[in-house]
Design an enzyme around this catalytic site. Structure first.
Site, PDB file in Angstrom:
ATOM      1  N   LYS A   1       0.859  -1.180   0.000  1.00 11.93           N
ATOM      2  CA  LYS A   1       0.000   0.000   0.000  1.00 11.93           C
ATOM      3  C   LYS A   1       0.896   1.230   0.000  1.00 11.93           C
ATOM      4  O   LYS A   1       2.053   1.112   0.431  1.00 11.93           O
ATOM      5  CB  LYS A   1      -0.950  -0.019   1.206  1.00 11.93           C
ATOM      6  CG  LYS A   1      -0.258  -0.014   2.580  1.00 11.93           C
ATOM      7  CD  LYS A   1      -0.335   1.330   3.211  1.00 11.93           C
ATOM      8  CE  LYS A   1       0.776   1.677   4.067  1.00 11.93           C
ATOM      9  NZ  LYS A   1       1.075   2.951   4.496  1.00 11.93           N
TER      10      LYS A   1
ATOM     11  N   HIS B   1      -0.055  -4.836   5.989  1.00 14.12           N
ATOM     12  CA  HIS B   1       0.555  -5.726   6.991  1.00 14.12           C
ATOM     13  C   HIS B   1      -0.257  -5.780   8.288  1.00 14.12           C
ATOM     14  O   HIS B   1      -0.042  -6.656   9.115  1.00 14.12           O
ATOM     15  CB  HIS B   1       2.019  -5.353   7.242  1.00 14.12           C
ATOM     16  CG  HIS B   1       2.222  -4.108   8.056  1.00 14.12           C
ATOM     17  ND1 HIS B   1       2.077  -2.848   7.547  1.00 14.12           N
ATOM     18  CD2 HIS B   1       2.534  -3.938   9.355  1.00 14.12           C
ATOM     19  CE1 HIS B   1       2.326  -1.949   8.488  1.00 14.12           C
ATOM     20  NE2 HIS B   1       2.596  -2.585   9.606  1.00 14.12           N
TER      21      HIS B   1
ATOM     22  N   LYS C   1      -1.128  -8.950  11.513  1.00 13.38           N
ATOM     23  CA  LYS C   1      -0.772  -8.851  12.937  1.00 13.38           C
ATOM     24  C   LYS C   1      -1.576  -9.901  13.702  1.00 13.38           C
ATOM     25  O   LYS C   1      -2.782 -10.033  13.506  1.00 13.38           O
ATOM     26  CB  LYS C   1      -1.056  -7.447  13.471  1.00 13.38           C
ATOM     27  CG  LYS C   1      -0.075  -6.433  12.904  1.00 13.38           C
ATOM     28  CD  LYS C   1      -0.131  -5.139  13.653  1.00 13.38           C
ATOM     29  CE  LYS C   1       0.769  -4.117  12.985  1.00 13.38           C
ATOM     30  NZ  LYS C   1       2.112  -4.034  13.536  1.00 13.38           N
TER      31      LYS C   1
ATOM     32  N   HIS D   1      -4.796   0.582   7.150  1.00 16.92           N
ATOM     33  CA  HIS D   1      -4.704  -0.144   8.429  1.00 16.92           C
ATOM     34  C   HIS D   1      -5.949   0.056   9.306  1.00 16.92           C
ATOM     35  O   HIS D   1      -6.470  -0.886   9.894  1.00 16.92           O
ATOM     36  CB  HIS D   1      -3.474   0.298   9.226  1.00 16.92           C
ATOM     37  CG  HIS D   1      -2.184   0.190   8.468  1.00 16.92           C
ATOM     38  ND1 HIS D   1      -1.981  -0.720   7.461  1.00 16.92           N
ATOM     39  CD2 HIS D   1      -1.022   0.882   8.571  1.00 16.92           C
ATOM     40  CE1 HIS D   1      -0.750  -0.588   6.978  1.00 16.92           C
ATOM     41  NE2 HIS D   1      -0.153   0.383   7.641  1.00 16.92           N
TER      42      HIS D   1
ATOM     43  N   LYS E   1       0.817  10.838  14.495  1.00 16.21           N
ATOM     44  CA  LYS E   1       2.263  10.691  14.694  1.00 16.21           C
ATOM     45  C   LYS E   1       2.697  11.656  15.792  1.00 16.21           C
ATOM     46  O   LYS E   1       2.015  12.648  16.058  1.00 16.21           O
ATOM     47  CB  LYS E   1       3.007  11.076  13.412  1.00 16.21           C
ATOM     48  CG  LYS E   1       2.711  10.179  12.214  1.00 16.21           C
ATOM     49  CD  LYS E   1       3.768   9.147  12.061  1.00 16.21           C
ATOM     50  CE  LYS E   1       3.608   8.322  10.808  1.00 16.21           C
ATOM     51  NZ  LYS E   1       4.085   6.951  11.007  1.00 16.21           N
TER      52      LYS E   1
HETATM   53  C1  BG6 Z   1       2.924   2.067   7.687  1.00 13.05           C
HETATM   54  C2  BG6 Z   1       2.871   3.560   7.616  1.00 13.05           C
HETATM   55  O1  BG6 Z   1       2.103   1.498   6.693  1.00 13.05           O
HETATM   56  O2  BG6 Z   1       2.448   1.638   8.963  1.00 13.05           O
HETATM   57  C3  BG6 Z   1       3.714   4.153   8.732  1.00 13.05           C
HETATM   58  O3  BG6 Z   1       3.362   3.987   6.361  1.00 13.05           O
HETATM   59  C4  BG6 Z   1       3.259   3.619  10.074  1.00 13.05           C
HETATM   60  O4  BG6 Z   1       3.621   5.578   8.722  1.00 13.05           O
HETATM   61  C5  BG6 Z   1       3.224   2.102  10.039  1.00 13.05           C
HETATM   62  O5  BG6 Z   1       4.181   4.069  11.054  1.00 13.05           O
HETATM   63  C6  BG6 Z   1       2.623   1.526  11.304  1.00 13.05           C
HETATM   64  O6  BG6 Z   1       2.829   0.148  11.289  1.00 13.05           O
HETATM   65  P1  BG6 Z   1       3.267  -0.609  12.604  1.00 13.05           P
HETATM   66  O7  BG6 Z   1       3.330  -2.040  12.211  1.00 13.05           O
HETATM   67  O8  BG6 Z   1       4.599  -0.027  13.005  1.00 13.05           O
HETATM   68  O9  BG6 Z   1       2.213  -0.318  13.609  1.00 13.05           O
END
Ligand code: BG6
Length: 473
Positions: free
Chosen positions: A164, A194, A198, A256, A345
């Site tokens: 993505k 991803h 999880k 996500h 963030k």
């Molecule tokens: C990514 C985003 O897809 O997912 C990032 O581009 C983000 O900005 C990240 O920090 C978060 O994933 P995880 O697995 O670290 O929670």
């Protein structure tokens, strides 16, 4: 599905994993460490090779030295001899992504591995570890050079892993989908979000459909509202140019957060297979009520102070690093239940969590809350009320909880990328986004983005809980 373990005697077809953009951050931070872990766990085919494809010049030997420096290896976990053996399975092919001879050379390298090392046609798994702006060029060349055609009829497959964001809005997503569709069959395309991989997110379906205690309450009669949060302490971590062109809603909201929402709200699938599960997930996204009126009542967008001084970010950038949305699912089951989606963030905590607030039937503000903690400290918690010991009928909130860390260490949680790569090799698409999910997610997000600029952009301090709505820029 029973998971295959590829032992030394395993008969699995040899597989070559080709990483386009192998010198980049994603490959070093996620893909290669995940492959190392699978290798050590014997979860890769016995005959396995990684071909790194990138613009920089390296010999195989120099590339392995580069990986020793750059790849995120936890040296406390792996034995030096395992790292050494793993690295010996990696070779390098230099090439410019927009030059067709680069792909001819890549094809020659793959043929050489098949003929000389494997002595048979192998499976090919391509991963585009590059900025989305390269997708079209790379996919076109892969196709023109014949690399996307399996070499041995039914013997070896060819699959493509795409990260993505899938497009930048509904139109570009459609374009990418058409392009992918002309080059590959749907069963060859693995769109990675991803979050689906999880462990605690996969557990949502098991938890919902294995416990008769909760499923009868999973509707608008009993649920008051749902909060879905993905809060991060980190900022944009050197990804300024990419992030500034995307913003929080597209970076994690379109994918996500909606992945969490879909799993939480989907109907029970007819079967627990990829097709049935993806269909039910897509149905949730299809029924999201569009936010096209009164956007200011449903949306908060904000930027952390100091963001515009980050490298790669425009000085007058109005890109959001935080958002909150209130949305509804227009189905009989969920009508009227607000879903609050939030991400940011540079906040004061790292937490991905879904909290389900049940309706208070006591009239005394005594809500039961079920929390599904995705990370860190994966857990399930239930807040309930009990009578306090004593002569009065006073109640107090208590928590029942289960923590994944209570499992024995042998059941340690696989990293999401291990799961993604493993499932792509065995051909299970359950944890990958379907073309319908992409389409419906963009159909919901695109009108919000179109109206984005007319909503206020609040500011918040780094390390804070997020914007204070009085602190408007
Ligand atoms: C990514 C985003 O897809 O997912 C990032 O581009 C983000 O900005 C990240 O920090 C978060 O994933 P995880 O697995 O670290 O929670």
């Amino acid at each position: 599905m029973e998971k295959a373990i590829f032992t030394d005697s395993g008969q699995v077809t040899p597989t070559i994993f080709i990483i386009c953009g192998v010198t980049g951050d994603l490959a070093q931070r996620k893909l290669l460490p995940a492959l190392l872990s699978l290798y050590v766990k014997k979860l890769l085919p016995h005959k396995f090779k990684i071909v790194g494809f990138s613009r920089r010049e390296f010999s195989d030997q120099d590339f392995r030295l580069f990986l020793r420096e750059e790849m995120h290896i936890n040296h406390n976990v792996y034995r030096p001899e395992d790292i050494h053996r793993f690295l010996n399975n990696i070779v390098y092919q230099q090439g410019q992504f927009d030059i067709s001879t680069a792909y001819e050379n890549l094809a020659k390298k793959l043929l050489h591995i098949d003929e000389v090392e494997f002595k048979q046609c192998s499976n090919k798994l391509f991963h585009l570890s590059v900025a989305p702006s390269f997708y079209e060029t790379i996919l076109g060349h892969l196709s023109n050079s014949g690399l996307t055609i399996p070499c041995g009829g039914n013997l070896g497959w060819t699959r493509i892993l795409v990260e993505k964001p899938f497009g930048n809005d509904i139109e570009t997503a459609k374009k990418l989908d058409i392009l992918l569709g002309t080059l590959f069959k749907e069963e060859q395309i693995f769109r990675i979000d991803h979050y689906f991989a999880k462990e605690a997110l996969q557990n949502i379906l098991a938890f919902r459909f294995s416990n008769s205690l909760f499923e009868p309450l999973w509707n608008n009669k009993y649920i008051d509202c749902v909060h879905i949060q993905l809060l991060e302490k980190i900022g944009i971590e050197g990804r300024g140019t990419f992030y500034d062109s995307v913003g929080a809603l597209k970076d994690v909201g379109q994918n996500h957060i909606l992945a969490m929402l879909a799993l939480l709200a989907m109907d029970k699938p007819d079967a627990f297979d990829a097709q049935s599960i993806r269909k039910k997930r897509a149905n949730v996204l299809k029924n999201l009520l569009p936010i096209n009126k009164n956007i200011c009542d449903s949306v908060v967008r904000a930027q952390y102070i100091g963001y515009s001084e980050e490298s790669g970010v425009l000085a007058n950038s109005t890109t959001e690093t935080y958002f909150q949305l209130k949305t509804f699912i227009d189905t009989k089951v969920w009508k009227g239940v607000p879903f609050y989606l939030e991400s940011g963030k540079a906040l004061n905590e790292n937490r991905a969590e879904i909290s389900i607030y049940f309706k208070d039937t006591t009239g005394k503000d005594k809500t039961n809350v079920l929390s599904l903690r995705i990370q860190p400290d994966e857990a399930i918690k239930i807040r309930f009320w009990i009578k306090k010991p004593g002569f009065d009928m006073e109640t107090e909130a208590k928590t029942l909880s289960f923590h994944y860390k209570d499992f024995h260490s042998t059941d340690s949680i696989p990293d999401a990328y291990e799961r993604v790569l493993y499932d792509a090799i065995i051909g299970d698409q359950t944890l990958f986004t379907s073309t319908d999910e992409v389409k419906y997610a963009w159909r919901f997000i695109t009108p919000i983005i179109d109206m984005w600029k007319t909503t206020p952009l609040y500011k918040y301090k780094k390390g804070s809980r997020g914007p204070d709505s009085t602190d408007q820029s």
